[in-house]
Design a protein around this motif. Structure first.
Motif, PDB file in Angstrom:
ATOM      1  N   GLU A  99       0.829  -1.210   0.000  1.00 39.57           N
ATOM      2  CA  GLU A  99       0.000   0.000   0.000  1.00 39.57           C
ATOM      3  C   GLU A  99       0.864   1.262   0.000  1.00 39.57           C
ATOM      4  N   VAL A 100       1.979   1.219   0.714  1.00 36.15           N
ATOM      5  CA  VAL A 100       2.842   2.405   0.820  1.00 36.15           C
ATOM      6  C   VAL A 100       3.930   2.424  -0.259  1.00 36.15           C
ATOM      7  N   GLN A 101       4.582   1.276  -0.436  1.00 34.85           N
ATOM      8  CA  GLN A 101       5.756   1.251  -1.322  1.00 34.85           C
ATOM      9  C   GLN A 101       5.408   1.280  -2.810  1.00 34.85           C
ATOM     10  N   LEU A 102       4.280   0.692  -3.177  1.00 35.24           N
ATOM     11  CA  LEU A 102       3.946   0.589  -4.607  1.00 35.24           C
ATOM     12  C   LEU A 102       3.073   1.750  -5.063  1.00 35.24           C
ATOM     13  N   LYS A 103       3.471   2.946  -4.667  1.00 40.05           N
ATOM     14  CA  LYS A 103       2.786   4.180  -5.039  1.00 40.05           C
ATOM     15  C   LYS A 103       3.821   5.118  -5.638  1.00 40.05           C
ATOM     16  N   PRO A 104       3.392   6.098  -6.425  1.00 36.11           N
ATOM     17  CA  PRO A 104       4.367   7.040  -6.987  1.00 36.11           C
ATOM     18  C   PRO A 104       5.175   7.734  -5.888  1.00 36.11           C
ATOM     19  N   HIS A 105       6.476   7.801  -6.104  1.00 32.45           N
ATOM     20  CA  HIS A 105       7.405   8.473  -5.190  1.00 32.45           C
ATOM     21  C   HIS A 105       8.191   9.535  -5.947  1.00 32.45           C
ATOM     22  N   ILE A 106       8.549  10.581  -5.229  1.00 37.81           N
ATOM     23  CA  ILE A 106       9.314  11.691  -5.792  1.00 37.81           C
ATOM     24  C   ILE A 106      10.699  11.719  -5.155  1.00 37.81           C
ATOM     25  N   THR A 120      10.139  11.149  -1.079  1.00 38.60           N
ATOM     26  CA  THR A 120       8.835  11.170  -0.415  1.00 38.60           C
ATOM     27  C   THR A 120       7.785  10.578  -1.339  1.00 38.60           C
ATOM     28  N   ARG A 121       6.712  10.083  -0.739  1.00 43.48           N
ATOM     29  CA  ARG A 121       5.573   9.691  -1.566  1.00 43.48           C
ATOM     30  C   ARG A 121       5.000  10.930  -2.241  1.00 43.48           C
ATOM     31  N   LYS A 122       4.478  10.765  -3.433  1.00 43.01           N
ATOM     32  CA  LYS A 122       3.940  11.912  -4.173  1.00 43.01           C
ATOM     33  C   LYS A 122       2.845  12.612  -3.370  1.00 43.01           C
ATOM     34  N   THR A 123       2.058  11.828  -2.628  1.00 42.25           N
ATOM     35  CA  THR A 123       0.961  12.405  -1.839  1.00 42.25           C
ATOM     36  C   THR A 123       1.471  13.262  -0.676  1.00 42.25           C
ATOM     37  N   GLN A 124       2.778  13.142  -0.358  1.00 43.27           N
ATOM     38  CA  GLN A 124       3.363  13.899   0.759  1.00 43.27           C
ATOM     39  C   GLN A 124       4.037  15.199   0.305  1.00 43.27           C
ATOM     40  N   GLU A 139      11.351  18.921  -7.852  1.00 43.92           N
ATOM     41  CA  GLU A 139      11.298  17.476  -8.091  1.00 43.92           C
ATOM     42  C   GLU A 139      12.328  17.079  -9.158  1.00 43.92           C
ATOM     43  N   ILE A 140      12.895  15.883  -8.980  1.00 44.60           N
ATOM     44  CA  ILE A 140      13.866  15.377  -9.959  1.00 44.60           C
ATOM     45  C   ILE A 140      13.259  14.248 -10.784  1.00 44.60           C
ATOM     46  N   VAL A 141      12.812  13.195 -10.102  1.00 53.12           N
ATOM     47  CA  VAL A 141      12.156  12.082 -10.798  1.00 53.12           C
ATOM     48  C   VAL A 141      10.863  11.723 -10.077  1.00 53.12           C
ATOM     49  N   GLU A 142       9.920  11.168 -10.836  1.00 56.02           N
ATOM     50  CA  GLU A 142       8.723  10.560 -10.252  1.00 56.02           C
ATOM     51  C   GLU A 142       8.721   9.106 -10.690  1.00 56.02           C
ATOM     52  N   VAL A 143       8.886   8.203  -9.725  1.00 55.04           N
ATOM     53  CA  VAL A 143       9.001   6.773 -10.023  1.00 55.04           C
ATOM     54  C   VAL A 143       7.795   6.018  -9.454  1.00 55.04           C
ATOM     55  N   PRO A 144       7.523   4.803  -9.963  1.00 58.91           N
ATOM     56  CA  PRO A 144       6.298   4.099  -9.546  1.00 58.91           C
ATOM     57  C   PRO A 144       6.386   3.359  -8.214  1.00 58.91           C
ATOM     58  N   ASN A 145       7.583   3.277  -7.623  1.00 60.94           N
ATOM     59  CA  ASN A 145       7.668   2.588  -6.325  1.00 60.94           C
ATOM     60  C   ASN A 145       8.802   3.146  -5.471  1.00 60.94           C
ATOM     61  N   ARG A 146       8.794   2.766  -4.215  1.00 59.70           N
ATOM     62  CA  ARG A 146       9.752   3.319  -3.241  1.00 59.70           C
ATOM     63  C   ARG A 146      11.172   2.822  -3.501  1.00 59.70           C
ATOM     64  N   TYR A 147      11.299   1.598  -3.973  1.00 62.18           N
ATOM     65  CA  TYR A 147      12.631   1.047  -4.232  1.00 62.18           C
ATOM     66  C   TYR A 147      13.394   1.886  -5.258  1.00 62.18           C
ATOM     67  N   LEU A 148      12.753   2.206  -6.367  1.00 60.92           N
ATOM     68  CA  LEU A 148      13.423   3.010  -7.400  1.00 60.92           C
ATOM     69  C   LEU A 148      13.808   4.390  -6.872  1.00 60.92           C
ATOM     70  N   PRO A 191      20.363   6.441 -11.611  1.00 58.04           N
ATOM     71  CA  PRO A 191      20.557   5.057 -12.058  1.00 58.04           C
ATOM     72  C   PRO A 191      19.782   4.762 -13.347  1.00 58.04           C
ATOM     73  N   GLU A 192      20.308   3.856 -14.113  1.00 61.79           N
ATOM     74  CA  GLU A 192      19.714   3.515 -15.416  1.00 61.79           C
ATOM     75  C   GLU A 192      18.235   3.134 -15.286  1.00 61.79           C
ATOM     76  N   GLU A 193      17.894   2.393 -14.207  1.00 59.66           N
ATOM     77  CA  GLU A 193      16.494   1.941 -14.034  1.00 59.66           C
ATOM     78  C   GLU A 193      15.526   3.108 -13.843  1.00 59.66           C
ATOM     79  N   ALA A 194      16.057   4.259 -13.418  1.00 62.88           N
ATOM     80  CA  ALA A 194      15.186   5.401 -13.130  1.00 62.88           C
ATOM     81  C   ALA A 194      15.348   6.546 -14.128  1.00 62.88           C
ATOM     82  N   GLN A 195      16.278   6.409 -15.077  1.00 64.84           N
ATOM     83  CA  GLN A 195      16.552   7.502 -16.018  1.00 64.84           C
ATOM     84  C   GLN A 195      15.304   7.952 -16.778  1.00 64.84           C
TER      85      GLN A 195
END
Length: 265
Positions: A99-106, A120-124, A139-148, A191-195
């Motif tokens: 619920e927390v990790q698999l949300k857009p993060h900034i 931070t989570r996008k909602t924060q 903001e630099i990147v918006e990624v789909p999960n907390r790991y990225l 990182p390449e995964e987040a470029q």
């Protein structure tokens, strides 16, 4: 006026000047309206924000037992790169973690004492920036999960700080910097995964003004366990700190779970 409460971090609202709100018993207190007034804070004990028992607070408003059981304070919270919900791997409670990790993060740059990188989570957004006492953020990147977001932060903090100097932040001793320029410098280190998540067209800088009448020249932190009764005139609020005329500063968030009596004159 007298208010009794178990402290929780202040709620905030981004306006021309940040508005701060404190939950008190059966009411919400607009802290901005207390500027220039004398406030007495009396420490009356503890109440865990998890089990609500009157047990000594260990960390983050929780007693020792709740801290080590709660899914909300796993290691991945402070170290997003340790997030594993995207792999279906549980830390403490997989449903909560998804619920927390698999949300857009900034991943962002903020100017609080110096330029720092954070997650931070996008909602924060912009709550996270306000809580850190940032005067500007981008903001630099918006990624789909907390790991990225976490691996991006780890890569970027090789080149930029990931901590705020809280004393400088409270004294408003803030280094000036061009966040757009800093962001461009860091782009190649993502990182390449987040470029592909780089926010190429985002040149928007959020500027934040705090309700501070006067910044202190020196600061000393109030610890309610050592000083159970304190009285002073409120001259500002920044981050999650109350700033008093005598240079005393009180970190509300660090005192979550403390039962206090507030007298406002």
């Amino acid at each position: 006026m007298q208010y009794q409460t178990v402290l929780k971090k202040m709620k905030t609202e981004l306006k021309d000047v940040v508005q701060y709100y404190l939950d008190v018993e059966n009411d919400i207190l607009n802290v901005n309206q207390l500027l220039n007034r004398k406030i007495e804070i009396s420490f009356e004990g503890y109440q865990c924000l998890g089990c609500e028992k009157e047990k000594k607070i260990f960390r983050q408003g929780l007693c020792y037992d709740c801290f080590y059981k709660s899914a909300a304070v796993g290691d991945w919270v402070m170290k997003p790169e340790l997030s594993t919900a995207h792999l279906g791997i549980e830390d403490r409670d997989l449903e909560y973690e998804k619920e927390v990790q698999l949300k857009p993060h900034i991943v962002y740059l903020a100017l609080s004492s110096n330029v720092k990188v954070g997650v931070t989570r996008k909602t924060q957004v912009p709550t996270r920036w306000i809580d850190q006492g940032a005067t500007k953020a981008i903001e630099i990147v918006e990624v789909p999960n907390r790991y990225l977001a976490g691996i991006t932060e780890v890569a970027l903090k090789e080149f930029v700080a990931d901590k705020t100097n809280w004393q400088k932040m409270l004294k408003n001793d803030v280094l000036d910097a061009d966040l757009i320029e800093e962001r461009e410098k860091l782009k190649k280190y993502i990182p390449e995964e987040a470029q592909s998540y780089f926010l190429a067209n985002n040149g928007k800088i959020t500027e934040i003004e705090y309700p501070v009448l006067q910044y202190p020249a020196k600061v000393k932190s109030l610890n309610l366990e050592k000083t159970p009764v304190y009285s002073g005139t409120l001259i500002g609020v920044k981050g999650q700190y109350l700033l008093f005329e005598d240079g005393t500063v009180f970190n509300v968030r660090n005192s979550e779970g403390y039962k206090v009596l507030l007298n406002v004159n």
